[in-house]
Each structure stands twice: as structure tokens, then as C-alpha cells.
Design an enzyme around this catalytic site. Structure first.
Site, short mmCIF file in Angstrom:
data_model
loop_
_atom_site.label_atom_id
_atom_site.label_comp_id
_atom_site.label_asym_id
_atom_site.label_seq_id
_atom_site.Cartn_x
_atom_site.Cartn_y
_atom_site.Cartn_z
CE LYS A 95 -8.58 0.32 2.48
NZ LYS A 95 -7.89 1.03 3.57
CE1 TYR A 132 -3.03 3.07 0.79
CE2 TYR A 132 -2.26 2.99 3.05
CZ TYR A 132 -2.97 3.62 2.05
OH TYR A 132 -3.62 4.79 2.32
#
Length: 384
Positions: A205, A107
């Protein structure tokens, strides 16, 4: 409920861990405790250990118990965001001069945190392909890092790393092995059981699962490190608020069934894309053609809801990302709705020009739980 109640399956833990009914009213769903402060029975006489909202809140405690149970860890700690969790972990584990060996496909925010926030304070950063254990061994032999940090499956190229193999390399070198389990979730993969020291989540998420709450979490077994992290959680204060904690807890209760549907839908879309003549490559560990397929089949229960595809050029990738209808063009992932993301200019824009840069022809899909026929039709029309 004990976080090590191995007699119960993950789906049961997701519903019941930390969720005992309210003893006063019998309410099956525990109340949300919005109070910022707690009355004391005399000076220092704390009820349940609660004193002030930053140091502890019953709703946050329930979430921490729930997350620790899912990952099979002794300690769970909840934060205001995934990056807040990462920041506290790194500051608890490192001091100036220490080094992190980071996967080269992570990420962008994790890379940015290390390269632009912690590096000026003396933390060093090296990058390696974590899915290549020989490359990791060579990097560790060259100079032993204090932390090995991996995402598997990785974001956004879905590389698969052998967690047990990585843990062995890291522990031989005296390093802390950290696995970001955001993509897989404990419904599909449990890194602590495979030898990792710490599990990191952006609960924003899949754990929250509904794109309506930002949060992060850490799970670990090491008592001393957990105490350091707990102190920084309190002293630096990036904690999850009670409503955020409650929304995350509510999302987690359906994690197991959601991950099953996400995986089924993503597998069907990956197979369709792989057969399409306008798609150069599909990155999805559920495909037999994926280089990490066999490893993923061993260390994951299912293959997850994330996939990426490469088109012929950056222009085609952008056109596809802007042409879907049911897949909404947006950052983030892991919600019940399907999203399309162009990493180079969106989630990974901060790592352009670095070893972690994402190829311009790549598009990432977060496949939701909608009807698969509708999702396939949307992808087909966007390619057309």
C-alpha cells in the site's frame, strides 16, 4: 545507519536508512542483488552473513533496515505479502488453544487468515470494537487473550483506537499488542512509541506507494520474538524477492511528501462529501464530526488518504462506485492513483455475515496525489 538515529527526521531516514552508497563503485543507489546464492570463503566462511537467497539478501536487508528506522524499532522483517507477515507473526506468537482479540473493523484478509486458516489449527478468535476501550476491558476481563490486534485508522470505517490505552489494557493482561499501521504509515503515526509491541504493514500500500509491488513487513523491539519470527521467515520462506524489496525501498523514499499530499486531497474530498445532500455519512478522522477526531489529532501527524462514505442504499453505493472516471474501480489502496472500492463485494466479501461485515451502503476511497480539482469534479459527477 542506526535504526535508532533519533537525530534525523523521518523524511531523512526514509531516504538514507539502509541506503549507504556502494563501497566498490561509489554508486549512490545501492545495487539490486539478484543472486540466489553466495560464494563462501571456505566452508562456513560467509561474507556479510549471506549464504542463500531465502535466508538473506543484501537488498532485503537494506529494506528491513529502512522500515525499522521509520517505525523506530530494533528489528524489521520483510515478507512476500502483508498476509505472509501476519501469518508468521501469529505462528511465532501463538500455539493451539491461544486466542486473538481482533478489532471488528479490520481488513477482511486478516479475519479470513484467523478464522479459516489458523482456527482449524486450534487458534481462537474473538471480535470487539477496539475503538471502545471499555468494551476491550470487558472482553479482556472475561478471558485474557494472548494477542490484541487492531487497525487504526481501521479498514474501511476509519475508526480510531487509542493505541496507548489499548497497550496498557493488553499489557496488564499479558497480551501482545499488535497494530496494523498500513493506513497511517510511520509518516503519520508510530505505534511502538505509543506502547504497541509489534507493527504490521502491507507494504503493497502506502510504503511501496505505486501499486506495482506486493509485500509485507513487521517491526518490533522484542529480541526473543524477533528471533522466532526470523526463524519462521527463513524456514517457511515467504520472503520478499530482491526486485520487490528494491521497488519498496524506492517507494519509501518519497513516503513523507506523498502522505502530505494524500492527506490534503482526502481532507478536501471529505469536506465536500460531508456537505453533499446525497451522502448520508462520511468516515474520515480529519473531520471535526468524526467521533475519533480529537484522538486522531493527538496520535497522528496528519489524517491520511483513506476515507469512506455511506450513501442511501447498497444500490446507490454500487452505482457511485461504477460511475467514477478518475477514481479507478479496483481493490487495494495507497498508490499515487485514486481508487474506489465497494468493500461488501470486493475487499471484505470474505467477512459477509460475520461481525466484521461492512454495510452495503459503504464505498471506500483511496485518494491519490492527482490535482484536487480533478478529483473533486470526478466525485461530483459520480454523485450526480
Amino acid at each position: 545507519m542506526s535504526t535508532h538515529d533519533s537525530a534525523r527526521g523521518l523524511a531523512s531516514l526514509a531516504v538514507h536508512a539502509g541506503q549507504e552508497f556502494d563501497p566498490t563503485t561509489g554508486a549512490v543507489i545501492p545495487p539490486v542483488h539478484f543472486s540466489t546464492t553466495f560464494a563462501q570463503d571456505g566452508i562456513g566462511g560467509l561474507r556479510g552473513g549471506y549464504e542463500y537467497g531465502r535466508s538473506g539478501n543484501p537488498t532485503r536487508t537494506a529494506l528491513q533496515t529502512q522500515i525499522a528506522a521509520l517505525e523506530g524499532g530494533a528489528h524489521g522483517l520483510s515478507f512476500a505479502s502483508g498476509l505472509a507477515a501476519e501469518d508468521v507473526l501469529l505462528r511465532a506468537a501463538l500455539q493451539p488453544g491461544d486466542e486473538v482479540l481482533l478489532g471488528n473493523d479490520v481488513y477482511g484478509g486478516t479475519h479470513r487468515l484467523l478464522a479459516r486458516v489458523l482456527a482449524p489449527w486450534g487458534v481462537k478468535l474473538r471480535v470487539v470494537d477496539m475503538s471502545d476501550l471499555d468494551a476491550v476491558r470487558a472482553a479482556v476481563a472475561e478471558r485474557a487473550p494472548q494477542v490484541l490486534w487492531v487497525e487504526t485508522p481501521s479498514n474501511p470505517l476509519l475508526r480510531i483506537t487509542d493505541i496507548a490505552g489499548l497497550a496498557a489494557i493488553g499489557h496488564d493482561a499479558g497480551a501482545l499488542v499488535v497494530v496494523d499501521n498500513t493506513f497511517a504509515t510511520p509518516a503519520l503515526q508510530r505505534p511502538l512509541a505509543l506502547g504497541a509491541d509489534v507493527v504490521v504493514h502491507s507494504t503493497t500500500k502506502y510504503l511501496g506507494g505505486h501499486s506495482d509491488v506486493v509485500g509485507g513487513a513487521l517491526v518490533l523491539d522484542d529480541d526473543a520474538l524477533a528471533e522466532k519470527i526470523g526463524f519462521l521467515q527463513y524456514a517457511a520462506g515467504a520472503v520478499s524477492g530482491p526486485m520487490d524489496a528494491w521497488l519498496t525501498t524506492r517507494g519509501i523514499k518519497t513516503l513523507d511528501v506523498r502522505m502530505q499530499r494524500h492527506s490534503e486531497n482526502a481532507g478536501a474530498i471529505a469536506a465536500f462529501l460531508e456537505s453533499h445532500d446525497r451522502v448520508s455519512r462520511v468516515f474520515y478522522p480529519g473531520l471535526a464530526s468524526h467521533p475519533g477526531h480529537e484522538l486522531a489529532a493527538r496520535q497522528m501527524r496528519r489524517f491520511g488518504g483513506m476515507l469512506s462514505l455511506a450513501l442511501e442504499s447498497g444500490a446507490e453505493a454500487r452505482r457511485f462506485a461504477e460511475s467514477t472516471r478518475l477514481f479507478q474501480l479496483a481493490e487495494s489502496l495507497g498508490g499515487v492513483e485514486s481508487l474506489v472500492n465497494y468493500p461488501d463485494a470486493m475487499t471484505h466479501a470474505s467477512v459477509r455475515g460475520t461481525e466484521a461485515a461492512v454495510p452495503v451502503e459503504v464505498v471506500r476511497l483511496s485518494v491519490g496525489i492527482e490535482s484536487i480539482d480533478d478529483l473533486l469534479a470526478d466525485v461530483e459527477q459520480a454523485l450526480g
